[in-house]
Design a protein around this motif. Structure first.
Motif, mmCIF file in Angstrom:
data_model
loop_
_atom_site.group_PDB
_atom_site.id
_atom_site.type_symbol
_atom_site.label_atom_id
_atom_site.label_comp_id
_atom_site.label_asym_id
_atom_site.label_seq_id
_atom_site.Cartn_x
_atom_site.Cartn_y
_atom_site.Cartn_z
ATOM 1 N N ALA A 61 -49.981 72.070 8.979
ATOM 2 C CA ALA A 61 -48.695 72.483 8.417
ATOM 3 C C ALA A 61 -47.729 72.979 9.494
ATOM 4 C CB ALA A 61 -48.909 73.582 7.380
ATOM 5 N N GLY A 62 -48.273 73.325 10.659
ATOM 6 C CA GLY A 62 -47.404 73.854 11.706
ATOM 7 C C GLY A 62 -47.234 75.351 11.614
ATOM 8 N N LEU A 63 -48.065 76.010 10.837
ATOM 9 C CA LEU A 63 -47.980 77.466 10.710
ATOM 10 C C LEU A 63 -48.824 78.165 11.770
ATOM 11 C CD1 LEU A 63 -48.179 77.591 6.837
ATOM 12 C CD2 LEU A 63 -46.175 78.063 8.223
ATOM 13 N N LEU A 64 -49.708 77.402 12.391
ATOM 14 C CA LEU A 64 -50.480 77.931 13.511
ATOM 15 C C LEU A 64 -50.354 76.944 14.660
ATOM 16 C CD1 LEU A 64 -53.847 79.153 11.948
ATOM 17 C CD2 LEU A 64 -52.138 80.543 13.094
ATOM 18 N N PHE A 124 -44.271 84.129 3.297
ATOM 19 C CA PHE A 124 -43.602 83.812 4.558
ATOM 20 C C PHE A 124 -43.887 82.371 4.965
ATOM 21 C CE2 PHE A 124 -44.156 83.624 9.202
ATOM 22 C CZ PHE A 124 -42.847 83.836 9.582
ATOM 23 N N LYS A 125 -45.155 81.962 4.819
ATOM 24 C CA LYS A 125 -45.512 80.581 5.174
ATOM 25 C C LYS A 125 -44.765 79.586 4.292
ATOM 26 C CE LYS A 125 -50.171 81.395 6.954
ATOM 27 N NZ LYS A 125 -51.606 81.185 6.674
ATOM 28 N N VAL A 138 -46.469 65.417 15.868
ATOM 29 C CA VAL A 138 -45.768 66.585 15.331
ATOM 30 C C VAL A 138 -46.376 67.890 15.850
ATOM 31 C CG1 VAL A 138 -45.065 65.428 13.212
ATOM 32 C CG2 VAL A 138 -47.229 66.665 13.275
ATOM 33 N N THR A 139 -47.158 67.775 16.925
ATOM 34 C CA THR A 139 -47.912 68.955 17.381
ATOM 35 C C THR A 139 -47.042 70.198 17.518
ATOM 36 O OG1 THR A 139 -49.229 67.379 18.606
ATOM 37 C CG2 THR A 139 -49.618 69.698 19.080
ATOM 38 N N TRP A 140 -45.813 70.014 17.991
ATOM 39 C CA TRP A 140 -44.964 71.197 18.161
ATOM 40 C C TRP A 140 -43.726 71.165 17.279
ATOM 41 C CZ3 TRP A 140 -46.422 69.366 23.402
ATOM 42 C CH2 TRP A 140 -47.611 69.986 23.806
ATOM 43 N N GLU A 141 -43.782 70.343 16.256
ATOM 44 C CA GLU A 141 -42.642 70.319 15.332
ATOM 45 C C GLU A 141 -42.664 71.567 14.450
ATOM 46 O OE1 GLU A 141 -40.216 68.240 15.024
ATOM 47 O OE2 GLU A 141 -40.834 66.524 16.243
ATOM 48 N N SER A 179 -59.200 76.480 6.435
ATOM 49 C CA SER A 179 -57.810 76.894 6.212
ATOM 50 C C SER A 179 -57.021 76.896 7.516
ATOM 51 C CB SER A 179 -57.758 78.300 5.598
ATOM 52 O OG SER A 179 -58.005 78.218 4.220
ATOM 53 N N THR A 180 -57.698 77.263 8.591
ATOM 54 C CA THR A 180 -57.048 77.245 9.904
ATOM 55 C C THR A 180 -56.591 75.829 10.236
ATOM 56 O OG1 THR A 180 -58.607 78.945 10.522
ATOM 57 C CG2 THR A 180 -57.358 77.927 12.296
#
Lengths: 300, 369, 311
Positions: free
Chosen positions: B59-62, C203-204, B76-79, B52-53
């Motif tokens: 997804a850019g959530l982490l 939130f995500k 897209v590493t920092w998009e 999941s990580t």
């Protein structure tokens, strides 16, 4: 290849910028008021400031004078007596009431409403009501005497030796409802199966409470303890309303001492030294707790 | 390594040397993964393996600690998540409770300030594909679990994106609904032909849905292959044991030489390894573990090859199948047979092991030989 | 069934033994000794908690002559509302003799903006801490929470100086600021815990949908947080209304909140003590938080439990 050398990485300062902007009030409060204000006061407690704060350091002189002042000694003694009794009684009464409320009783909401309503009232209102109830001319004492027991004496607010118990009576009336609520929430948080298991094992109810339930409620007790303690050190309004510190200085407390020296006696240095002592008292309670609560484990 | 990694043009998502750690805990370590255009890739592993990580990183959530992520050849590493061309479906559906289904679907489009008719067109299309038109005016609380998940998929659909991310989307549903929606997701993939990355701990979902499965353990991909290969040629003992229920039978022993032919010996019993395919020499004396799946052991009847005899300990009838637990040469083994064939405990049975589908693992490295 | 019959394992004796003895619902005595103790103790406690309120009400409805004669627990022989009128409109503090009404309106002017400002700040803080953590945010939060336990006396004088520099000392705006500052720790904690308890995936999902900090706050989080806003409003309203220390330090006599004025009226050393007026004034001051308390009921309980137990 190190990540930070890659092109296009946004400046760390601007990441989450909105969140940082939104947190400015919190950051200012935490750093300027809470941290800065505390450091400021402690620093100036080492000066001989009188009417205005001046950075003229005199070492521990203010503290020496503080502990030489009978009024401060009285207020510390009062705080100690009031604090210990207040802790013992509010925890005991609060827990007993909660245990009674947890017996699947009817009218639970009514009882809860009754026990908790004083908590909604201010200390000023509380103090004035109890000042009236304990008025020796018209209050409880005169009512008991009029019933025939003419030698009955109960005038805590006019007797320097027991005045602090009069204040305690009012404080317990105001605050035990809250303790009861916290305890009840703690009791309700205990797994029903524990009770079932204890019943199947034939353990009497009081033993279950004493040896199983109370140890399981340790966190609730700790939180309640911290809440009560921080309230005790702050006690001020109640004394002002109920006795104005009297008779004489018999019911003085540190918070009142600080206020009087800062705003009436125009002896800021004394006020700062006294408030720093209050801070020290709180720190002794809070730091171990904060360490256990926040330091030991990572909180979500 | 060189920053200008050459990205294969047919790859939809590429992950290069990705690492992520929270403080001293490393969740992902130097991970590389290429996902082809239109591929259905399943990230499979038990909880805490980092699957999941990894999905949240895509997804850019982490934020990864190190490494790069490419989507459609764009770094897209920092998009921001919204600029990555992805849609995501969550385990808890994550529908906005105060909005109707229609508003839920259109929220992202309204935030992006798309013209009204375009929003309506896209919502209508998604609702049509997922057959949720009658639900559009309802609130999420008025929907069943299956309907909610359909809306959640719809929310990804309206975004018109290239890559779909699924984070255990069926785990909150009961068994029946889960198998229904599984088929529906597969159908969706076949008609849309988008790239889909799907995280699950359920091996059935993985085997049925995936073009390729990436099995993860402690933040490292153990094997990346099509389901058939993963099932029949597991790269190591972990993968072999993770896939298949009941688990593969593992027999500890060593290799030996009998008349010039390699054999496997355990507790005084010898297994011929005729038919076992390997590129490595089967040196006598090497400590190995033999792995055989319960369904790759034949019982009684018209069996071919080398025959072993064992005693039935427990019988577990499961309807279509019947599972026998046997005691053989000091090992407990499970064998799957047809549901109609019943054996009482204590019965003696004859067994034949299918070595073409068996696996040998090095006792030390646990890698397949 | 024959009692002399031994444990013969015959079918008949087994069934008859099953039929005999206790069966069905256990008869319950309403007046069991356990119930008497439980309700007796609770009733006694309830009496202790209710008595002061009762005495307040009764006293405030009596005339002074009756108070001098009778006992404080007896109901009024002749009900008079004059003490209430006097307390509201005529009671004196120092030279002003326009009653508690001035303090009441001051308190209203202080409480409403303080509640709004403090909740607005605290909810955004809590949201940032729950969903948009940045480097150091937890450190500031820890300082804030620890700061909640620092005695106010330690920070009062520095605040006096800051407010004086800003020209706000002695004004209602200064007091509003002070209330917002000291309400922040508990309120922030309350909101942070609430937002943390909301599913993170929501939130995500909103971030994938492209919503930013404020959009998620206003369009996703706020509509889901009505209960916690109500709880927080209850806590802040009663807390700020009941404040005495900040009122006395940071305002001037003409802007004193109700609690300060009440104390000045009752504890004034001049003139004859009018206990009925005092009690009416006390009740008037306690009325607002009491009304809030009785209307909010369980939400009030939930508020203090959320603020305390989770903390």
């Amino acid at each position: 290849m190190a990540a930070h050398s890659q092109p296009g990485r946004p400046n760390q300062l601007f990441r989450n910028l909105n969140s940082k902007i939104a947190s400015i009030p919190m950051i200012l409060t935490a750093v300027v008021i809470f941290l800065g204000g505390t450091i400021w006061t402690v620093t100036y407690s080492f000066t001989n400031s009188k009417l205005l704060p001046r950075l003229n350091f005199v070492g521990f002189e203010q503290y020496e004078r503080l502990w030489d002042t009978p009024r401060w000694i009285v207020s510390i003694q009062n705080l100690a007596t009031y604090g210990c009794l207040s802790l013992i009684f509010s925890l005991t009464i609060g827990f007993l009431l909660a245990a009674l409320m947890d017996q699947k009783i009817r009218f639970e909401n009514t009882f809860r409403t009754i026990f908790l309503y004083p908590f909604a009232l201010s200390f000023i209102v509380t103090g004035l009501v109890w000042q009236w109830l304990l008025n020796p001319e018209f209050g409880v004492q005169s009512v008991v005497r009029s019933l025939g027991w003419t030698s009955f004496t109960f005038d805590p607010l006019y007797n320097s030796d027991i005045v602090i118990y009069g204040i305690l009576l009012a404080a317990l009336w105001q605050g035990t409802g809250l303790v009861m609520c916290l305890m009840l929430a703690g009791l309700r948080g205990i797994d029903e199966d524990i009770w079932k298991a204890a019943r199947v094992d034939g353990i009497p109810m009081w033993k279950t409470y004493l040896f199983i339930v109370i140890p399981m409620m340790r966190p609730v007790f700790v939180t309640t303890l911290v809440l009560i303690t921080s309230g005790i050190v702050r006690v001020y309004d109640l004394v002002v309303a109920q006795t104005s510190g009297g008779p004489g200085i018999a019911s003085d407390v540190p918070a009142k001492y600080v206020y009087d020296y800062m705003f009436f006696a125009q002896n800021l240095g004394q006020g700062f030294a006294a408030s720093s002592m209050m801070l020290l008292a709180i720190a002794i309670v809070i730091i171990p707790w904060a360490y256990l609560e926040f330091g030991g484990r990572k909180r979500g | 390594m060189n920053a200008n990694v050459s990205i294969n043009k047919s790859n939809s998502v590429s992950i290069r040397e990705l690492s992520l750690s929270f403080g001293s805990v490393t969740v992902l370590e130097n991970l590389n993964l290429d996902i082809r255009d239109g591929e259905f890739l399943v990230l499979l592993g038990s909880s805490g393996c980092g699957k999941s990580t990894l999905l949240n990183c895509i997804a850019g959530l982490l934020e990864p600690t190190e490494g790069q992520i490419f989507i459609k050849d764009k770094n897209v590493t920092w998009e921001e998540p919204k600029d990555r061309g992805i849609g995501m479906v969550f385990q808890s559906y994550a529908l906005y409770p105060q909005m109707t289904v229609e508003k839920n679907l259109s929220f992202g489009l309204r935030v992006a300030k798309l013209p009204k008719d375009e929003i309506d067109r896209r919502v209508a299309r998604a609702a049509g594909i997922l057959q949720i038109e009658p639900l559009l005016k309802r609130k999420p609380a008025e929907l069943s679990g299956g309907q909610r998940q359909r809306v959640a998929i719809g929310r990804a659909l309206v975004r018109d994106v290239d890559v779909f991310l699924f984070d255990e989307p069926l785990s909150n549903l009961d068994a029946k609904l889960r198998s229904e929606l599984r088929v529906e997701i597969k159908r969706l993939h076949q008609s849309l032909k988008n790239t889909m990355i799907y995280v699950t701990h359920d091996q059935i979902e993985a085997l049925t849905l995936a073009d390729r499965i990436a099995i993860m353990k402690s933040g490292v991909i153990q094997q990346l292959d099509d389901p058939q290969t993963i099932y029949n040629r597991p790269r190591n003992k972990f993968v072999a044991g993770f896939i298949g229920s009941p688990s593969m039978n593992f027999l500890k022993g060593e290799l030996a030489d009998e008349g010039g032919k390699p054999v496997f010996k355990t507790n005084g019993v010898t297994f011929s390894l005729a038919g076992y395919e390997t590129s490595q020499p089967l040196t006598a004396g090497r400590k190995v573990t033999l792995g055989v799946r319960p369904e790759h052991i034949q019982v009684d009847g018209d069996i071919a090859g080398e025959v072993h005899e064992a005693v039935v300990e427990i019988e577990e009838p499961m309807g279509a199948d019947n599972l026998l637990w046997l005691k053989y040469a000091g090992h407990t083994m499970s064998v799957r047979i047809g549901g109609a064939r019943r054996y009482a405990p204590g019965t003696k049975v004859r067994l034949a092991f299918d070595m073409t589908l068996a696996s040998l693992f090095d006792a030390e490295t646990e890698d397949r030989i | 069934m024959d009692k002399t019959l031994t444990m013969a394992p015959s079918v008949t004796s087994a069934t008859s033994r099953l039929e005999a003895g206790p069966q069905g619902k256990r008869p319950r005595k309403v007046l069991s000794s356990r119930n008497i103790i439980v309700y007796g103790l609770l009733g006694l406690a309830a009496l202790y908690y209710l008595l002061p309120l009762y005495v307040m009400v009764v006293t405030s409805l009596k005339g002074m002559p009756e108070i001098r004669l009778g006992n404080i627990f007896s109901p009024p022989m002749e009900i008079t509302f004059e003490p209430w009128v006097k307390a509201w409109a005529e009671a004196c503090t120092g030279l002003n003799c326009d009653g508690l009404s001035r303090g009441f309106w001051n308190s209203v002017r202080i409480t409403i903006p303080s509640v709004i400002v403090s909740i607005a700040i605290a909810s955004v803080n809590g949201y940032a801490l729950a969903n948009w953590r940045f480097k150091g945010s937890e450190v500031f939060f820890t300082i804030l929470i620890v700061g909640a336990f620092i005695p106010y006396q330690v920070m009062i004088y520095p605040i006096v100086i800051v407010l004086r520099e800003m020209g706000l000392y002695g004004t209602i705006y200064g007091l509003i600021l002070v209330h917002s500052i000291f309400g922040m720790p508990i309120q922030t904690l309350l909101f942070r815990n609430y937002f943390v308890s909301l599913p993170e995936e929501l939130f995500k999902a909103a971030r994938i949908d492209g919503a930013g900090f404020w959009q998620i706050y206003f369009r996703i989080m706020l509509p889901m947080s009505l209960p916690i806003f109500v709880v927080s409003m209850i806590l802040q309203t009663t807390g700020i209304w009941n404040d005495f220390l900040f009122g006395v330090v940071f305002t001037r006599p003409d802007t004193y909140p109700m609690t300060v004025q009440l104390n000045n009226i009752v504890n004034s050393v001049q003139g004859v003590k009018e206990y009925n007026v005092n009690m009416a004034a006390t009740l008037l001051t306690g009325a607002v938080p009491l009304i809030v308390y009785f209307i909010s009921g369980r939400l009030f309980v939930r508020g203090i439990a959320a603020g305390a137990v989770k903390g």
